[in-house]
Scaffold this active site. Structure first.
Site, PDB file in Angstrom:
ATOM      1  N   HIS A   1     -16.331  22.149 -11.702  1.00  0.00           N
ATOM      2  CA  HIS A   1     -15.924  23.293 -10.888  1.00  0.00           C
ATOM      3  C   HIS A   1     -14.754  22.896  -9.989  1.00  0.00           C
ATOM      4  O   HIS A   1     -14.704  21.761  -9.492  1.00  0.00           O
ATOM      5  CB  HIS A   1     -17.075  23.777 -10.008  1.00  0.00           C
ATOM      6  CG  HIS A   1     -18.329  24.067 -10.759  1.00  0.00           C
ATOM      7  ND1 HIS A   1     -18.400  24.977 -11.799  1.00  0.00           N
ATOM      8  CD2 HIS A   1     -19.582  23.554 -10.632  1.00  0.00           C
ATOM      9  CE1 HIS A   1     -19.634  25.026 -12.258  1.00  0.00           C
ATOM     10  NE2 HIS A   1     -20.366  24.165 -11.575  1.00  0.00           N
TER      11      HIS A   1
ATOM     12  N   GLU B   1     -22.254  22.652  -5.045  1.00  0.00           N
ATOM     13  CA  GLU B   1     -23.607  23.156  -5.253  1.00  0.00           C
ATOM     14  C   GLU B   1     -24.661  22.089  -4.979  1.00  0.00           C
ATOM     15  O   GLU B   1     -24.357  20.886  -4.928  1.00  0.00           O
ATOM     16  CB  GLU B   1     -23.760  23.688  -6.674  1.00  0.00           C
ATOM     17  CG  GLU B   1     -23.490  22.656  -7.742  1.00  0.00           C
ATOM     18  CD  GLU B   1     -23.299  23.269  -9.131  1.00  0.00           C
ATOM     19  OE1 GLU B   1     -23.905  24.313  -9.411  1.00  0.00           O
ATOM     20  OE2 GLU B   1     -22.544  22.686  -9.925  1.00  0.00           O
TER      21      GLU B   1
ATOM     22  N   HIS C   1     -20.476  17.376 -14.676  1.00  0.00           N
ATOM     23  CA  HIS C   1     -21.929  17.421 -14.593  1.00  0.00           C
ATOM     24  C   HIS C   1     -22.510  18.335 -15.659  1.00  0.00           C
ATOM     25  O   HIS C   1     -21.797  19.105 -16.301  1.00  0.00           O
ATOM     26  CB  HIS C   1     -22.368  17.917 -13.217  1.00  0.00           C
ATOM     27  CG  HIS C   1     -21.940  19.327 -12.927  1.00  0.00           C
ATOM     28  ND1 HIS C   1     -20.698  19.636 -12.446  1.00  0.00           N
ATOM     29  CD2 HIS C   1     -22.587  20.520 -13.082  1.00  0.00           C
ATOM     30  CE1 HIS C   1     -20.589  20.947 -12.293  1.00  0.00           C
ATOM     31  NE2 HIS C   1     -21.729  21.513 -12.678  1.00  0.00           N
TER      32      HIS C   1
ATOM     33  N   ARG D   1     -15.578  24.450 -18.829  1.00  0.00           N
ATOM     34  CA  ARG D   1     -16.342  23.667 -19.797  1.00  0.00           C
ATOM     35  C   ARG D   1     -15.451  22.629 -20.475  1.00  0.00           C
ATOM     36  O   ARG D   1     -14.354  22.935 -20.933  1.00  0.00           O
ATOM     37  CB  ARG D   1     -16.929  24.570 -20.884  1.00  0.00           C
ATOM     38  CG  ARG D   1     -17.970  25.543 -20.412  1.00  0.00           C
ATOM     39  CD  ARG D   1     -18.666  26.208 -21.595  1.00  0.00           C
ATOM     40  NE  ARG D   1     -19.287  27.460 -21.190  1.00  0.00           N
ATOM     41  CZ  ARG D   1     -18.754  28.656 -21.348  1.00  0.00           C
ATOM     42  NH1 ARG D   1     -17.586  28.775 -21.948  1.00  0.00           N
ATOM     43  NH2 ARG D   1     -19.373  29.731 -20.933  1.00  0.00           N
TER      44      ARG D   1
END
Length: 329
Positions: free
Chosen positions: A103, A121, A179, A199
């Site tokens: 991200h 996150e 991740h 991705r």
């Protein structure tokens, strides 16, 4: 009917049927969402791609997005001038491995993604199979050329750091960290209010239409940290006890604070709770049940329920035997 506008209210989530999901959110959390698979539920969200709906009180039936626009004071003085939540809270049921992804941070997203937020996150593991793992960064320093070549050859997994996962683990995933959540993980996720995912690898899977999902290698290479990641270690957590309740800090960053709260009032102890004028709170019930009382009103909650507590709320009383994530923003 609950009419006091400064009181908490339940939320009904949006669901996502991503191909890697299972059905535990329906079978164990009673989400009653007609999707198969049901990969994610966006429990507390004003994101346009998955807004929550108010499920109790005087705003019942309205989207949380509309309620916040009507009452920005619910966000608190810390978020003065904002008209949407700065965070997004999810349940995630990974029956299969999620894609290997990354991200962007706020600065990149603001410049190149139409002013959107980046995505940092936190994951709290609600359950995990015995062999469950996740991907957290790279095993060694890599160059962009090495990663691009590995993606092209289908050998990216050789460079990824995998970490075993067990129930009650927590992981903080800073923007830029490569991740992936692994198969067998049931997770509560607290993140910035963003749906930007780049991705790098998706195991050559195809969707229900027989098509491979899009990769975003060029964007990923602009934001990914290609240095070796230290192996994530579980932080020291200290339970602090008061009458009827215990809590511990799980994670703190500039976007949110998350506590695990254990409620037990079977001996009729009284547990008071409120949000101050600085910010709102969200209570995500991950186990048990009980009720919240304010004035003459009673709001029942069960495992899987999510409650929004507006800033400067009046003091309420919690009763029951339950475990929450207590999220401050």
């Amino acid at each position: 009917m609950i009419t006091n506008k400064n009181m908490p209210f339940l939320l009904r989530p949006s669901g996502k049927d991503y191909l890697w999901g299972g059905q535990r959110l329906n079978t164990e959390f009673e989400k009653k969402i007609d999707m198969d698979p049901l990969a994610e539920t966006w429990e507390c969200s004003t994101h346009p791609e998955g807004p929550s709906i108010v499920a109790s009180g005087s705003f019942e039936g309205e989207s949380l997005m509309d309620v916040i626009k009507e009452h920005p004071e619910f966000l608190g003085s810390r978020h003065a001038g904002e008209k949407e939540l700065p965070i997004l809270i999810k349940f995630i049921d990974a029956k299969q491995d999620l894609s290997v992804q990354v991200h962007p941070d706020d600065a990149y997203a603001k410049e190149f993604e139409n002013g959107a937020l980046g995505k940092t996150e936190m994951w709290y593991v609600l359950d995990a199979t015995r062999d469950a793992k996740l991907v957290y960064g790279l095993r060694t320093d890599c160059s962009e050329a090495e990663i691009r070549a590995a993606i092209a050859k289908g050998s990216l997994t050789n460079y990824l750091q995998t970490v075993p996962v067990k129930k009650d683990d927590l992981f903080f995933i800073k923007s830029g960290t490569i991740h992936a959540i692994g198969a067998g993980c049931l997770i509560a996720e607290i993140q910035e209010n963003s749906n930007l995912t780049y991705r790098l690898y998706d195991y050559n899977r195809v969707d229900k239409d027989g098509k491979k999902r899009e990769l975003h290698v060029d964007k990923a290479m602009k934001v990914a940290n290609l240095k070796r990641s230290a192996e994530p270690r579980q932080p020291l957590r200290v339970l602090k006890y008061k009458q009827g309740v215990a809590s511990e800090l799980l994670s703190r960053c500039k976007y949110f604070e998350v506590y695990r709260m254990l409620l037990n009032t079977e001996r009729r102890q009284v547990v008071h709770y409120r949000a101050d004028e600085m910010g709102f709170r969200v209570l995500l019930c991950v186990n048990g049940c009980g009720n919240i009382q304010f004035g003459d009103e009673l709001l029942q909650f069960y495992k899987g329920d999510c409650m929004f507590v507006p800033a400067n709320s009046e003091t309420m009383t919690l009763h029951g035997q339950a475990q929450f994530l207590d999220i401050h923003a």
